[in-house]
Design a protein around this motif. Sequence first.
Motif, mmCIF file in Angstrom:
data_model
loop_
_atom_site.group_PDB
_atom_site.id
_atom_site.type_symbol
_atom_site.label_atom_id
_atom_site.label_comp_id
_atom_site.label_asym_id
_atom_site.label_seq_id
_atom_site.Cartn_x
_atom_site.Cartn_y
_atom_site.Cartn_z
ATOM 1 N N ALA A 91 6.752 -19.055 17.883
ATOM 2 C CA ALA A 91 7.455 -19.049 16.591
ATOM 3 C C ALA A 91 7.674 -20.484 16.113
ATOM 4 C CB ALA A 91 8.793 -18.335 16.720
ATOM 5 N N GLY A 92 7.490 -20.681 14.818
ATOM 6 C CA GLY A 92 7.847 -21.945 14.197
ATOM 7 C C GLY A 92 6.928 -23.110 14.494
ATOM 8 N N LEU A 93 5.627 -22.878 14.618
ATOM 9 C CA LEU A 93 4.682 -23.963 14.861
ATOM 10 C C LEU A 93 4.231 -24.536 13.515
ATOM 11 C CD1 LEU A 93 2.897 -25.539 16.937
ATOM 12 C CD2 LEU A 93 1.137 -23.821 16.488
ATOM 13 N N THR A 94 4.413 -25.846 13.321
ATOM 14 C CA THR A 94 3.987 -26.495 12.089
ATOM 15 C C THR A 94 2.624 -27.141 12.285
ATOM 16 O OG1 THR A 94 6.266 -26.920 11.416
ATOM 17 C CG2 THR A 94 4.561 -28.262 10.377
ATOM 18 N N VAL A 95 1.676 -26.740 11.430
ATOM 19 C CA VAL A 95 0.324 -27.276 11.458
ATOM 20 C C VAL A 95 0.241 -28.355 10.385
ATOM 21 C CG1 VAL A 95 -2.107 -26.701 11.175
ATOM 22 C CG2 VAL A 95 -0.574 -25.073 12.271
ATOM 23 N N PRO A 96 -0.071 -29.616 10.761
ATOM 24 C CA PRO A 96 0.023 -30.722 9.818
ATOM 25 C C PRO A 96 -1.099 -30.842 8.786
ATOM 26 C CG PRO A 96 -0.646 -31.540 11.966
ATOM 27 C CD PRO A 96 -0.353 -30.077 12.126
ATOM 28 N N GLU A 97 -2.292 -30.305 9.085
ATOM 29 C CA GLU A 97 -3.415 -30.456 8.149
ATOM 30 C C GLU A 97 -4.439 -29.364 8.383
ATOM 31 O OE1 GLU A 97 -6.234 -33.689 10.457
ATOM 32 O OE2 GLU A 97 -4.599 -34.448 9.225
ATOM 33 N N PHE A 98 -5.338 -29.206 7.407
ATOM 34 C CA PHE A 98 -6.443 -28.261 7.560
ATOM 35 C C PHE A 98 -7.359 -28.760 8.673
ATOM 36 C CE2 PHE A 98 -5.590 -27.811 2.866
ATOM 37 C CZ PHE A 98 -5.031 -26.546 2.962
ATOM 38 N N GLY A 99 -8.040 -27.830 9.339
ATOM 39 C CA GLY A 99 -8.996 -28.228 10.366
ATOM 40 C C GLY A 99 -8.964 -27.309 11.566
ATOM 41 N N GLU A 100 -9.571 -27.796 12.649
ATOM 42 C CA GLU A 100 -9.685 -27.025 13.882
ATOM 43 C C GLU A 100 -8.583 -27.415 14.857
ATOM 44 O OE1 GLU A 100 -13.626 -26.151 15.963
ATOM 45 O OE2 GLU A 100 -12.664 -27.607 17.311
ATOM 46 N N TYR A 101 -8.053 -26.399 15.527
ATOM 47 C CA TYR A 101 -7.011 -26.576 16.537
ATOM 48 C C TYR A 101 -7.421 -25.802 17.781
ATOM 49 C CZ TYR A 101 -4.252 -28.547 12.806
ATOM 50 O OH TYR A 101 -3.819 -29.354 11.787
ATOM 51 N N ARG A 102 -6.830 -26.155 18.912
ATOM 52 C CA ARG A 102 -7.098 -25.459 20.168
ATOM 53 C C ARG A 102 -5.775 -25.085 20.835
ATOM 54 N NH1 ARG A 102 -9.710 -30.209 20.830
ATOM 55 N NH2 ARG A 102 -8.451 -30.711 22.655
ATOM 56 N N LEU A 103 -5.739 -23.896 21.399
ATOM 57 C CA LEU A 103 -4.669 -23.522 22.318
ATOM 58 C C LEU A 103 -5.239 -23.726 23.710
ATOM 59 C CD1 LEU A 103 -3.465 -20.303 20.529
ATOM 60 C CD2 LEU A 103 -2.188 -22.435 20.754
ATOM 61 N N GLU A 104 -4.574 -24.545 24.511
ATOM 62 C CA GLU A 104 -5.066 -24.889 25.845
ATOM 63 C C GLU A 104 -4.043 -24.480 26.893
ATOM 64 O OE1 GLU A 104 -7.634 -28.872 24.649
ATOM 65 O OE2 GLU A 104 -5.639 -29.142 25.539
ATOM 66 N N LEU A 105 -4.503 -23.738 27.896
ATOM 67 C CA LEU A 105 -3.635 -23.347 29.001
ATOM 68 C C LEU A 105 -3.925 -24.236 30.203
ATOM 69 C CD1 LEU A 105 -1.509 -21.387 30.209
ATOM 70 C CD2 LEU A 105 -3.451 -20.087 31.107
ATOM 71 N N TYR A 106 -2.890 -24.880 30.690
ATOM 72 C CA TYR A 106 -2.979 -25.723 31.886
ATOM 73 C C TYR A 106 -2.199 -25.059 33.013
ATOM 74 C CZ TYR A 106 -4.647 -29.491 28.898
ATOM 75 O OH TYR A 106 -5.381 -30.252 28.022
ATOM 76 N N CYS A 107 -2.773 -25.067 34.209
ATOM 77 C CA CYS A 107 -2.075 -24.632 35.423
ATOM 78 C C CYS A 107 -2.092 -25.798 36.394
ATOM 79 C CB CYS A 107 -2.752 -23.417 36.045
ATOM 80 S SG CYS A 107 -2.414 -21.890 35.166
ATOM 81 N N ASP A 108 -0.922 -26.189 36.855
ATOM 82 C CA ASP A 108 -0.779 -27.358 37.731
ATOM 83 C C ASP A 108 -1.535 -28.557 37.160
ATOM 84 O OD1 ASP A 108 0.834 -25.854 39.344
ATOM 85 O OD2 ASP A 108 -0.622 -25.616 40.953
#
Length: 138
Positions: A99-116
């Motif tokens: 909830a409430g994620l602000t995207v600063p500009e048009f373009g490509e974004y990634r959701l990245e999951l890190y473990c350890d």
Amino acid sequence: MVKKPLPLPLSMVVCDMIIEDKKTSKKSLIGMFSNVSTLQIPCLLNRFCVFISMTEGIGDYTCALKCVRSSDNLVIGETRGNIQFQERSQVVEISLDIAGLTVPEFGEYRLELYCDDALLISRKFTVSPLGPPPQQSQ
């Protein structure tokens, strides 16, 4: 000391909503998407969900889900937590409500999951300008 293996990612899905049946624990992913269209930037993404499943883990892991702007790797949002595998063959499912994620500009974004602190899985999405409605021919 032997380093424990990283979990094996099975899926990462971005959607509007995740519904879980209380009796069966089955999950329904509603409104899957890979593009957000908006009239203005910056754009506030009021609410979306991320479903992640993984297996082959051993014990406890510290996890972080980061939202990264692809053009310069700027982290625009992050959430952290822990997951635990009781046994190696277990499939762990994570349902995150963002909830409430602000995207600063048009373009490509990634959701990245890190473990350890190791990148486990990544999912791209784009933010694009909302165009005018298509013209109807008469």
